[in-house]
Design an enzyme around this catalytic site. Sequence first.
Site, PDB file in Angstrom:
ATOM      1  N   HIS A   4       0.843  -1.204   0.000  1.00 18.80           N
ATOM      2  CA  HIS A   4       0.000   0.000   0.000  1.00 18.80           C
ATOM      3  C   HIS A   4       0.878   1.255   0.000  1.00 18.80           C
ATOM      4  O   HIS A   4       1.228   1.779   1.047  1.00 18.80           O
ATOM      5  CB  HIS A   4      -0.914  -0.026   1.231  1.00 18.80           C
ATOM      6  CG  HIS A   4      -2.051   0.945   1.147  1.00 18.80           C
ATOM      7  ND1 HIS A   4      -3.304   0.638   1.609  1.00 18.80           N
ATOM      8  CD2 HIS A   4      -2.129   2.210   0.652  1.00 18.80           C
ATOM      9  CE1 HIS A   4      -4.104   1.669   1.406  1.00 18.80           C
ATOM     10  NE2 HIS A   4      -3.415   2.636   0.836  1.00 18.80           N
TER      11      HIS A   4
ATOM     12  N   ARG B  22       2.355   8.682  -6.212  1.00 18.72           N
ATOM     13  CA  ARG B  22       1.939   9.999  -6.737  1.00 18.72           C
ATOM     14  C   ARG B  22       2.303  10.243  -8.206  1.00 18.72           C
ATOM     15  O   ARG B  22       1.955  11.292  -8.737  1.00 18.72           O
ATOM     16  CB  ARG B  22       2.521  11.151  -5.891  1.00 18.72           C
ATOM     17  CG  ARG B  22       2.131  11.090  -4.425  1.00 18.72           C
ATOM     18  CD  ARG B  22       0.650  11.298  -4.220  1.00 18.72           C
ATOM     19  NE  ARG B  22       0.311  11.421  -2.807  1.00 18.72           N
ATOM     20  CZ  ARG B  22      -0.788  10.904  -2.262  1.00 18.72           C
ATOM     21  NH1 ARG B  22      -1.643  10.217  -2.990  1.00 18.72           N
ATOM     22  NH2 ARG B  22      -1.046  11.070  -0.990  1.00 18.72           N
TER      23      ARG B  22
ATOM     24  N   ASN C 196      -4.542   5.847  -7.390  1.00 15.01           N
ATOM     25  CA  ASN C 196      -5.191   7.174  -7.370  1.00 15.01           C
ATOM     26  C   ASN C 196      -4.234   8.271  -7.812  1.00 15.01           C
ATOM     27  O   ASN C 196      -4.005   9.243  -7.116  1.00 15.01           O
ATOM     28  CB  ASN C 196      -5.787   7.476  -5.996  1.00 15.01           C
ATOM     29  CG  ASN C 196      -4.759   7.504  -4.889  1.00 15.01           C
ATOM     30  OD1 ASN C 196      -3.683   6.910  -5.024  1.00 15.01           O
ATOM     31  ND2 ASN C 196      -5.064   8.183  -3.809  1.00 15.01           N
TER      32      ASN C 196
ATOM     33  N   HIS D 236     -10.944  -0.315   0.417  1.00 13.41           N
ATOM     34  CA  HIS D 236     -10.851   0.804   1.360  1.00 13.41           C
ATOM     35  C   HIS D 236     -12.223   0.876   2.025  1.00 13.41           C
ATOM     36  O   HIS D 236     -13.172   1.399   1.444  1.00 13.41           O
ATOM     37  CB  HIS D 236     -10.517   2.082   0.589  1.00 13.41           C
ATOM     38  CG  HIS D 236     -10.567   3.340   1.398  1.00 13.41           C
ATOM     39  ND1 HIS D 236      -9.485   4.159   1.579  1.00 13.41           N
ATOM     40  CD2 HIS D 236     -11.597   3.934   2.048  1.00 13.41           C
ATOM     41  CE1 HIS D 236      -9.846   5.198   2.325  1.00 13.41           C
ATOM     42  NE2 HIS D 236     -11.120   5.085   2.619  1.00 13.41           N
TER      43      HIS D 236
ATOM     44  N   HIS E  58      -5.786  -1.076   5.418  1.00 14.64           N
ATOM     45  CA  HIS E  58      -5.683  -0.270   6.645  1.00 14.64           C
ATOM     46  C   HIS E  58      -6.834  -0.409   7.641  1.00 14.64           C
ATOM     47  O   HIS E  58      -7.591   0.555   7.869  1.00 14.64           O
ATOM     48  CB  HIS E  58      -5.474   1.206   6.319  1.00 14.64           C
ATOM     49  CG  HIS E  58      -6.305   1.771   5.187  1.00 14.64           C
ATOM     50  ND1 HIS E  58      -7.672   1.641   5.134  1.00 14.64           N
ATOM     51  CD2 HIS E  58      -5.951   2.460   4.079  1.00 14.64           C
ATOM     52  CE1 HIS E  58      -8.115   2.236   4.037  1.00 14.64           C
ATOM     53  NE2 HIS E  58      -7.089   2.736   3.388  1.00 14.64           N
TER      54      HIS E  58
ATOM     55  N   ASP F 282       0.603   2.555   3.743  1.00 15.04           N
ATOM     56  CA  ASP F 282      -0.261   3.654   3.296  1.00 15.04           C
ATOM     57  C   ASP F 282       0.549   4.961   3.219  1.00 15.04           C
ATOM     58  O   ASP F 282       0.044   6.042   3.555  1.00 15.04           O
ATOM     59  CB  ASP F 282      -1.490   3.827   4.191  1.00 15.04           C
ATOM     60  CG  ASP F 282      -2.587   4.662   3.515  1.00 15.04           C
ATOM     61  OD1 ASP F 282      -2.403   5.049   2.343  1.00 15.04           O
ATOM     62  OD2 ASP F 282      -3.603   4.931   4.168  1.00 15.04           O
TER      63      ASP F 282
END
Lengths: 316, 433
Positions: B56, B60, B90, B177, B230, B303
């Site tokens: 995880h 970017r 993402n 998520h 998470h 994360d």
Amino acid sequence: MKHLLSINDLSEVEAVAILDTATELARVSDAPMKKLPTLRGRTIVNLFAEDSTRTRISFEAAAKRLSADVINFSAKGSSVSKGESLKDTAQTLQAMGADAVIIRHQASGAAHRLATSQWMSGTVINAGDGTHEHPSQALLDAYTLRKHLMHGQKNLQGIHVAIVGDILHSRVARSNVLLLSKLGAKVSVVAPPTLLPVGVHSWPATVSYDLDDVIPNIDAIMMLRVQSERMNELYFPNAREYSRYFGLNTDRVKRMKKESIIMHPGPMNRGLEITADVADSARSVIVEQVSNGVSVRMAILYTLLTGEGIESGALA
Amino acid sequence: MSKTYFISGATLDDGSRKDLYIADGKIAGFENPSNSQALVINATGKIILPGLVDLHTHVREPGKEDSETVASASRAAAKGGFTALSAMPNTSPVADTAGVVEQVFRLGTEAGLCDVFPIGAVTKNLDGEELAEIGAMADSAAQVRIFSDDGHCVSNPQVMRRALEYVKKFNGVIAQHAQDPDLTIDAQMNEGIVSSILGLKGWPAVAEEAIIARDVLLTEHVQSRLHICHVSTAGGVEIIRWAKARGINVTAEVTPHHLLLTDELASSYDPVYKVNPPLRTAKDVHALREGLAEGVIDIVATDHAPHPAENKECEWQQAAFGMLGLETALSVVALTMVETGLMDWKGVAERFSRAPARIGGYIHQGRDFAKGEMANLTVFDPSVSWRVDRDLVASRSRNTPFHGMELPGMISETFFKGVPSLLNAQLLTEDNL
């Protein structure tokens, strides 16, 4: 004490000292020449990122009666939150030499950020941050309670105050629960369960869902504004039902103790949380809260910017 | 001939003493050959773990290179003892097509400091409505096996069901998520005592637990494979424990920050503590540690979520969610799990390398120290502590919540495919090798 961000910044002694100072300063407001030279040459900025005419002019009047220079920085909602950052605004105010910044902001914690992030060095006074706190309102409410109910007693030991309405979203409620309990009052928060925060059981207050249950036992009732947008967020079925269970009307007032007082931080929704005849009744101290606000805010500015209060009788 | 290395004096994660001779990218033996030219690394007193594997990571890139790139995340990974990252989709554009996942995969190969395995989006543009090109991403050069809309919940149960079914074709897994969106509109922090005082809108534990409960049942119904990202709540751990006992094919991760930090930190209103899911209570932290020790929670995942300064130097409500994780992860696990006696180093190797490698299907990661295995490993000294300094991170961003904290465990070497990416606690790149 450099900043006033939360009631938690004050000890009971400090809170009482501010109320005492306000009592002395109220004499200035009553005099024909309503001015003291205390803060001459000091610059105070009203940084209002959220609309609030009454709090802004109350602080402005307070600062001017102490002879401070007042700059109004009215950054409506979006310009501070979306355009210029709070950091840039703070650095700008620092560069202009602001001795104190009175901040009203829609984000909870905005005053904390201003005071603790080293973006500026002046005193920060929280004039309402999001749904967090509004300490000057609580101080003026405590002042009003003391004046009407305590007969010379310095703290609020022995009285019972109910705060009624949208506790979940109310910064006035959070500051008042902390301050009134610190000063010895018993506090009840009264609301439909949807408008009480999860975690309210940890507050120094008793919780009730039934206004009629509480009404006969209290010395003061503080009605909170119900924001119209709450209607669409499923907190209660409709305005009529809210008024029926949590509105203050003549019938309920009749069941209150004879000496008890009715308060509202304003602005009111007449007909929703309070009926017009109750708001305008002899028991209501709502208008007086506004004038007390100026004296209490003078006391806050005086105490934070001079580092001391005024002893009882010193201005007599 | 490529360089060879000899690591002497260290203890392996299982407690056995073994020297490692590394040649041609592999563990070539357990003695230094007589005519060896090997660079000798004296690791007396240190511990060797299989290289850490993160399932995880927010790298970017593409799109938000001001906060992190694949290359800078790879450097942070090497510093943190990782030999594999899993890049969350993402990005901008979203990794919802074969083209984007291949780009990320290629950037990882070019950086060359660790494996970078892209995670594909479950739905187009993470909108939660139409399935992304899952098959094409699975068949691409990146060979994607994990799919996630991380940052968003796949909240529509029918979409979730279809996704779980669809990935069965290639033994894929949906990493959920777990956050009911209707229960968390504008949510800022854990809903509880602290939020009631701070006046910040609450993110209730039930919003996580309800989705976990729904999705383990869906997974059972369609006989697929689910991974819960998470996990942050005691209730979440409880539901996963129940699901595993029932034989449901679910795995779960916990982040280092949820193993250590609590919602009390929000009282500072410093957005460095703003993260999604939010920091919870001490009771949750305790349950997460227990769950990880017990194996109800299978893995630790970082994360790692870099953000530029301006997205954290602002009001809490304005700030972005997320915190750095790669460079501090092993130390936080050492502090919370090993020093507390909840886990030994073998357990750490399982939760932080072997299990994530199995879940992701990363065949050269999380291996035993056997002759012929690819040399992906981490050497560290558990007896030395260090102070976290946000100005010294390898990441492009500085949003670590551990700044100023003294943490145990200094990583001195990370080997990726037999080559050190970190040597004597210094990053090595093509230029200074």
